[in-house]
Scaffold this active site. Sequence first.
Site, short mmCIF file in Angstrom:
data_model
loop_
_atom_site.label_atom_id
_atom_site.label_comp_id
_atom_site.label_asym_id
_atom_site.label_seq_id
_atom_site.Cartn_x
_atom_site.Cartn_y
_atom_site.Cartn_z
N GLU A 1 9.75 0.67 10.81
CA GLU A 1 10.76 1.70 10.55
C GLU A 1 10.08 3.04 10.80
OE1 GLU A 1 13.84 1.28 9.98
OE2 GLU A 1 13.90 -0.83 9.45
N GLY B 1 2.77 3.44 13.68
CA GLY B 1 3.49 2.20 14.01
C GLY B 1 2.91 1.53 15.24
N GLU C 1 9.82 15.05 16.47
CA GLU C 1 10.18 14.98 15.06
C GLU C 1 9.39 16.04 14.30
OE1 GLU C 1 8.78 11.71 12.58
OE2 GLU C 1 10.81 11.53 11.79
N LYS D 1 0.85 -1.19 0.00
CA LYS D 1 0.00 0.00 0.00
C LYS D 1 0.88 1.23 0.00
CE LYS D 1 -1.93 2.62 3.05
NZ LYS D 1 -1.85 3.92 2.35
N CYS E 1 13.66 10.54 7.69
CA CYS E 1 13.50 9.96 9.03
C CYS E 1 14.78 10.03 9.83
CB CYS E 1 13.02 8.53 8.92
SG CYS E 1 14.06 7.55 7.84
P1 NAD Z 1 2.16 7.93 8.41
O1 NAD Z 1 2.41 7.03 9.57
O2 NAD Z 1 1.13 8.96 8.52
O3 NAD Z 1 1.75 7.05 7.13
C1 NAD Z 1 2.59 6.04 6.61
C2 NAD Z 1 1.74 5.05 5.83
O4 NAD Z 1 0.85 4.39 6.74
C3 NAD Z 1 0.86 5.68 4.76
O5 NAD Z 1 0.81 4.81 3.65
C4 NAD Z 1 -0.51 5.76 5.44
O6 NAD Z 1 -1.60 5.74 4.55
C5 NAD Z 1 -0.50 4.49 6.28
N1 NAD Z 1 -1.36 4.50 7.46
C6 NAD Z 1 -1.81 5.58 8.16
N2 NAD Z 1 -2.56 5.16 9.21
C7 NAD Z 1 -2.56 3.81 9.19
C8 NAD Z 1 -3.14 2.79 10.03
N3 NAD Z 1 -3.87 3.11 11.10
N4 NAD Z 1 -2.93 1.51 9.71
C9 NAD Z 1 -2.17 1.17 8.64
N5 NAD Z 1 -1.61 2.08 7.81
C10 NAD Z 1 -1.79 3.39 8.08
O7 NAD Z 1 3.58 8.55 8.01
P2 NAD Z 1 3.88 9.58 6.84
O8 NAD Z 1 3.40 10.93 7.25
O9 NAD Z 1 3.44 9.03 5.55
O10 NAD Z 1 5.48 9.56 6.82
C11 NAD Z 1 6.27 10.32 7.66
C12 NAD Z 1 6.78 9.47 8.81
O11 NAD Z 1 7.49 8.34 8.30
C13 NAD Z 1 7.79 10.20 9.66
O12 NAD Z 1 7.53 9.98 11.01
C14 NAD Z 1 9.13 9.58 9.27
O13 NAD Z 1 10.12 9.67 10.24
C15 NAD Z 1 8.72 8.18 8.98
N6 NAD Z 1 9.71 7.52 8.12
C16 NAD Z 1 10.52 6.56 8.68
C17 NAD Z 1 11.50 5.95 7.90
C18 NAD Z 1 12.42 4.89 8.47
O14 NAD Z 1 13.01 4.14 7.69
N7 NAD Z 1 12.58 4.78 9.79
C19 NAD Z 1 11.64 6.31 6.56
C20 NAD Z 1 10.80 7.29 6.03
C21 NAD Z 1 9.82 7.88 6.83
#
Ligand code: NAD
Length: 515
Positions: free
Chosen positions: A283, A266, A415, A209, A317
């Site tokens: 992650e 997460g 963050e 997804k 991240c």
């Molecule tokens: P997000 O958690 O809002 O969304 C990430 C993904 O999860 C999206 O595809 C979203 O549609 C989906 N999602 C949202 N709610 C969900 C749920 N309840 N159940 C299942 N899926 C769900 O994050 P974002 O705003 O897209 O990305 C930014 C975040 O990602 C930042 O916190 C960043 O640090 C982190 N990030 C981490 C890494 C790493 O490798 N550690 C890499 C890139 C980004």
Amino acid sequence: MIFRLQFRENIRSVVNRVQHRCKCTSARLVLPNGIAYDQPVGLFVDNEFRESQTKFPTFCPATTQEIAQVFSASAVEVDHAVHAARSAFTAEWASLPGTERGQLLYRLSNLVEQNLELLGSIESWDTGKPLTASLTEDIPECVNVLRYYAGWADKIYGNTIQPFPEKFAYSLRQPIGVCGLIVPWNYPLMLSIWKLAPALAAGNTVVLKSSEHSPLSILYLAGLIKQAGFPPGTINIISGDGLIGKNLVQHSEISKISFTGSVVTGKSIMKLAADSLIPVTLELGGKSAAIIYADADLDQAVKWCHAGIMSNMGQICTGTSRIFVQETIHDEFMGKLKSYTAQKSKIGMPFDLNTFQGPQISKQQLDSIMGYINTALSEGANLVHGGKKIPGKGHFMEPTIFSNVKDKMAIVNEEIFGPVVTISSFTDSREVIRRANSTAYGLAAAVFTSDISRAMTVARRLDAGMVWINSSNDSDFRVPFGGFKQSGFGKELGDYAIKCYTQEKNVHVNLGTIL
Ligand code: NAD
């Protein structure tokens, strides 16, 4: 051999069906650099692009204009995608020799390489990231990662153990089943490939997804997956929001989840996964420290610290967003970072090849960053550089540097996920290690010094899954990537990712007494 001939026939009939359907599930787009192409917008299930009941728009963050309407999955389509993956897993993929899985991954890497300019352009249009970064970093990384795991596919071995002469045991590393892969918007294609490639090399099938903010590049990849000849159902790609992600995690036939995104999501995924007790790789976010000692090469430290937080508009991240500088060089470092940022962080449209900094992904994200900046100002932090939105269309802002910050301030603890960095001074190693570790996150950290003993000692004491010595944000597909504490667990990349997508079976053989 018979299997392979049948397999090719299957592929041909699938391609015919796809051609029949693709008119309504693709949009003719022209990119700002003049490239015209057919953008898939359907759900990719069983090697077909499919329609659904609902669509959502995706926008270019640099212009705020709508690029395309993309079909969104519902619980029904999630179910179809998982069933397709389950059938492909049982029917063929898991039992396909590793060498053949590797050949398909390698073929896909070649197709990605042949389409590098188009994929990079789609990525930059959909996310706002500079085209130079997409073309020289994101897409080449996709090619490298696909090739790296293509090589792994026939080298996944177990162990042998002989506890007694009469008893022999061996282990098998077997695929887990259908993996649900969920990615964020900041590196859409690259992070998808970080998950897809090891999962497939290990013999799993997948439902991926994408993020609702950046679905286009991965949908284009879907067409290349079909072209490479992957069996139908091996890789399924669905678009949609968090609710669709939730449906995927909760599906009873999902055997593993690999998620990249925020800590909040997460945690909610981990709770959902507890119901079916499936393994999870997380992650998550970070608040990484960069520690600059007085004996460091200051110009190099400035260069890396700038790249470490200002690249990709600070939407990284691992971004080294907290800089600790030894007190004797604090002012000199701050002056150098300010002038380097003013000179290097050229703000502009993603397709302008001189642009270093494009827009933030969305208005919501930009507003959230401005909220942190305003709070920091009201709490007495000293604004050294930037701090303002850029008027006009697009979600642009200035790269921002704060000094005189206190460790308890939100801008130092939370963050921000934007081009914002804080600088504070420290006296000695004991103090700086304590302060660097005093956060809920533990993704990464950087140490700058010319004393290698000190660098390695500090690296060992930092609570972070990755530490850079004299660099920052320097990831490599051969080296595992992942965090400690609330930055998650499990790793991507390197050999570790293969472990995360396999389960070990131990077989005990009673040899008896034959001599
Ligand atoms: P997000 O958690 O809002 O969304 C990430 C993904 O999860 C999206 O595809 C979203 O549609 C989906 N999602 C949202 N709610 C969900 C749920 N309840 N159940 C299942 N899926 C769900 O994050 P974002 O705003 O897209 O990305 C930014 C975040 O990602 C930042 O916190 C960043 O640090 C982190 N990030 C981490 C890494 C790493 O490798 N550690 C890499 C890139 C980004």
